[in-house]
Design an enzyme around this catalytic site. Sequence first.
Site, PDB file in Angstrom:
ATOM      1  N   LYS A   1       0.842  -1.192   0.000  1.00  3.56           N
ATOM      2  CA  LYS A   1       0.000   0.000   0.000  1.00  3.56           C
ATOM      3  C   LYS A   1       0.880   1.245   0.000  1.00  3.56           C
ATOM      4  CE  LYS A   1      -3.792  -2.100   2.640  1.00  3.56           C
ATOM      5  NZ  LYS A   1      -4.867  -1.951   1.636  1.00  3.56           N
TER       6      LYS A   1
ATOM      7  N   ARG B   1     -10.457 -11.454  -0.085  1.00  2.00           N
ATOM      8  CA  ARG B   1     -11.314 -12.399  -0.814  1.00  2.00           C
ATOM      9  C   ARG B   1     -10.700 -13.794  -0.844  1.00  2.00           C
ATOM     10  NH1 ARG B   1     -11.148  -8.636  -6.000  1.00  2.00           N
ATOM     11  NH2 ARG B   1     -11.089  -7.183  -4.240  1.00  2.00           N
TER      12      ARG B   1
END
Length: 504
Positions: free
Chosen positions: A278, A352
């Site tokens: 990030k 996910r």
Amino acid sequence: MTALTLSTAGAATLRADAIVVGVAKGARGPVVAPGAEAVDTAFDGKLAAVLETLGATGAEGEVTKLPSPSGIKAPVVLAVGLGTVPEQDHAFAAETLRRAAGTASRVLAGAKKAAFALPIEASEDAEAIAEGALLGAYAFTAYQSGDRKDAKAPLAEVALLGAKPRDKAYKAAAERALAVTEELNRARDLINTPPNGLTPEIFANLAAAAGKEHGLKVQILDEKALVKGGFGGIAGVGQGSENPPRLVKLTYTHSKDAKTLALVGKGITYDSGGISLKPAGHNETMKCDMSGAAAVFAAVIAVARLGLAVNVTGWLALAENMPSGTAIRPGDVLRMYSGKTVEVLNTDAEGRLVLADALWKASEEKPDAIVDVATLTGAMVVALGNRTFGVMSNDEAFRTAIHETAEEVGEQSWPMPLPADLRKGMDSPTADIANMGERMGGGLVAGLFLQEFVGEGITWAHLDIAGPAFHESAPFGYTPKGGTGSSVRTLVRLAERIAAGDLG
């Protein structure tokens, strides 16, 4: 922990640090709300006029403090705005009362006892006020000390005036409010805990301890069991960290004949993004990426405390997503627990992956419904903002029911579609599916990915709580800065509806 009492004492005679009254926005100025009659009498019937002189209008969230006149034992009167006066014969909405009580509790931090003389027409009103007051009294001080910790001390006791302590409905309302708010605040504590204080192993141990306390069956798969069992998603995400992953199953069983609800929570205890690191400025709040698992954990315990006639399993998919020499790389292919292979195009789309394994494992037990909860995508925040979570489902009626349930308990949600045309973007030339698809509609793409790992014929819904899970702005109502416990109340109410037979 803030105590809750139901009191038959009069507003003027109860000994407390403050008495909380409601003031509404009338056509000609502020209007004193029902419940505050005794306080208004002590002001010679001029409480509204005094408040107006001090600038009060009755707008929602507005707070006015004033010294009590003679005749009232509490030294302070705190008037909290309720918004526009309801139409004739209509009571104030539960969420209005909830937020007003929460605002008052926040303002009264540090006080020993506050008496709430807000409008109560039925046990539902008392429950809403209790919930708001107890949630508003929350403070996270585990890592602070001295004067700073003392300054944030929450309101110690909430006394509800106008509630009926001997009435079964009121007693049940108070018990429910305590169970739900205490567990929701447990979730907040977990979310606010720094990542070095809440690794997957620590989280799993806390779940085991709480499960033992509340009569839940707890099963924990460690990193070796996950690899041996073929949980490629959870093991893959966790392999880059020195803090190994866990899959925790919490089971509350009411009876063989009860319907079964499976809850699955994303529990990334810290998300650096992995190799797909990030950018600066996006890492500081990533301790909150386990908010879904915290919500599921809290909801299962609340259901057990309430003894609901429904069987509930909670699955906590716990991992830390870190970059290292052992971390998964963009381009790697993982074999999931379901047997499907996934090409990892972005290691920051890790939630996910852990959810996919947990969803398939939950599906093996063939529950009547599965609901997963996750801080899954920034795209959902772009779509719905910071206070609303998205709801996706393979069953339109179930999606509608969850949306209605959330609105009923005061949580903002919005039904979202699962457009089939977006599925093609996840086609992979190497594996069965990729973990990324089209950039536009990214929140929906993530939902479509998860749908691939739900067992055939099982009703399923996905709650993307990325927006409301962690509040970075100033507190409002009963919502603090930091972890919010988003979706806990929705999950508990959903379990209640299933137990009552309201949902097929």
